[in-house]
Enzyme design. Sequence first.
Site, PDB file in Angstrom:
ATOM      1  N   ASP A   1       4.197  -1.154  -0.727  1.00 45.69           N
ATOM      2  CA  ASP A   1       2.939  -0.766  -0.078  1.00 45.69           C
ATOM      3  C   ASP A   1       2.862   0.757   0.045  1.00 45.69           C
ATOM      4  O   ASP A   1       2.969   1.331   1.131  1.00 45.69           O
ATOM      5  CB  ASP A   1       2.831  -1.445   1.294  1.00 45.69           C
ATOM      6  CG  ASP A   1       1.436  -1.341   1.886  1.00 45.69           C
ATOM      7  OD1 ASP A   1       0.502  -0.981   1.142  1.00 45.69           O
ATOM      8  OD2 ASP A   1       1.283  -1.629   3.094  1.00 45.69           O
TER       9      ASP A   1
ATOM     10  N   HIS B   1      -2.390  -0.746   0.389  1.00 40.95           N
ATOM     11  CA  HIS B   1      -3.479  -1.612   0.842  1.00 40.95           C
ATOM     12  C   HIS B   1      -4.652  -0.822   1.425  1.00 40.95           C
ATOM     13  O   HIS B   1      -5.673  -1.412   1.792  1.00 40.95           O
ATOM     14  CB  HIS B   1      -2.974  -2.680   1.827  1.00 40.95           C
ATOM     15  CG  HIS B   1      -2.655  -2.189   3.196  1.00 40.95           C
ATOM     16  ND1 HIS B   1      -1.368  -1.904   3.609  1.00 40.95           N
ATOM     17  CD2 HIS B   1      -3.449  -1.953   4.267  1.00 40.95           C
ATOM     18  CE1 HIS B   1      -1.398  -1.518   4.871  1.00 40.95           C
ATOM     19  NE2 HIS B   1      -2.648  -1.535   5.294  1.00 40.95           N
TER      20      HIS B   1
ATOM     21  N   SER C   1      -3.174   2.199   9.445  1.00 41.85           N
ATOM     22  CA  SER C   1      -2.540   2.002   8.144  1.00 41.85           C
ATOM     23  C   SER C   1      -2.488   3.281   7.319  1.00 41.85           C
ATOM     24  O   SER C   1      -3.426   4.081   7.308  1.00 41.85           O
ATOM     25  CB  SER C   1      -3.307   0.945   7.345  1.00 41.85           C
ATOM     26  OG  SER C   1      -2.884  -0.344   7.671  1.00 41.85           O
TER      27      SER C   1
END
Length: 258
Positions: A110, A65, A204
């Site tokens: 992910d 992502h 992230s």
Amino acid sequence: MVLIRVLANLLILQLSYAQKSSELVVGGDECNINEHHSLVAIFNSTGFFCSGTLINQEWVVTAAHCDSKNFKMKFGAHSKKLLNEDEQIRNPKEKFICPNKKSNEILDKDIMLIKLDSPVSNSAHIAPLSLPSSPPSVGSVCRIMGWGSTTPIEVTYPDVPYCANINLLDDAECKPGYPELLPEYRTLCAGIVQGGKDTCGGDSGGPLICNEKLHGIVSYGGHPCGQSHKPGIYTNVFDYNDWIQSIIAGNTDATCLS
């Protein structure tokens, strides 16, 4: 409420999370300048928005992502204001996301591999981190780091990455806080049960390091960050070892475990 731990620079999502792009690990301390050799800053014209991990001189692993257009990667960075002499910047040459990833489910697979446009050189502040040869053990003390939020709600803009130690938890301790988690997402759950230490917005793609190996990738978590019984969710790198090695070896059609 849950939070994907990246600042997406797009429309409403940008307006919602824009203040979190430069925040840091909640409940941590400033990283020692010599402890994050493999940490990669992923940035664009608006600043740092994700992290990654150098796994060899030509490859970085991060969260799927975190994929974006026109980004660069900085290696050997510590302070945003004071450059290290050995900092290096690279562009992505190729990006690989699991071809069997469910595009409408952010938590599914992910993980993203990035091949650099040219290799980086090892230096005083740059060195790759090894992939795991076995799954991590529940109870392991693991290290998180990144340029994400130092506060769960209010905005803080420190100039250096922060680090913290957290524990690898049993999936049963995560499930009540995240009923949407499915086994096929192949994730790890890590944090402090009582709260207070966590990755957050802007972290992230960064590493979860257990026993000096890259075991997890920052993916997902509660909002506000650092809540009790809502630890962070990390992509389980061990489950993707075969895919990673296949891609690096040139088998670009390799698929991930379902």
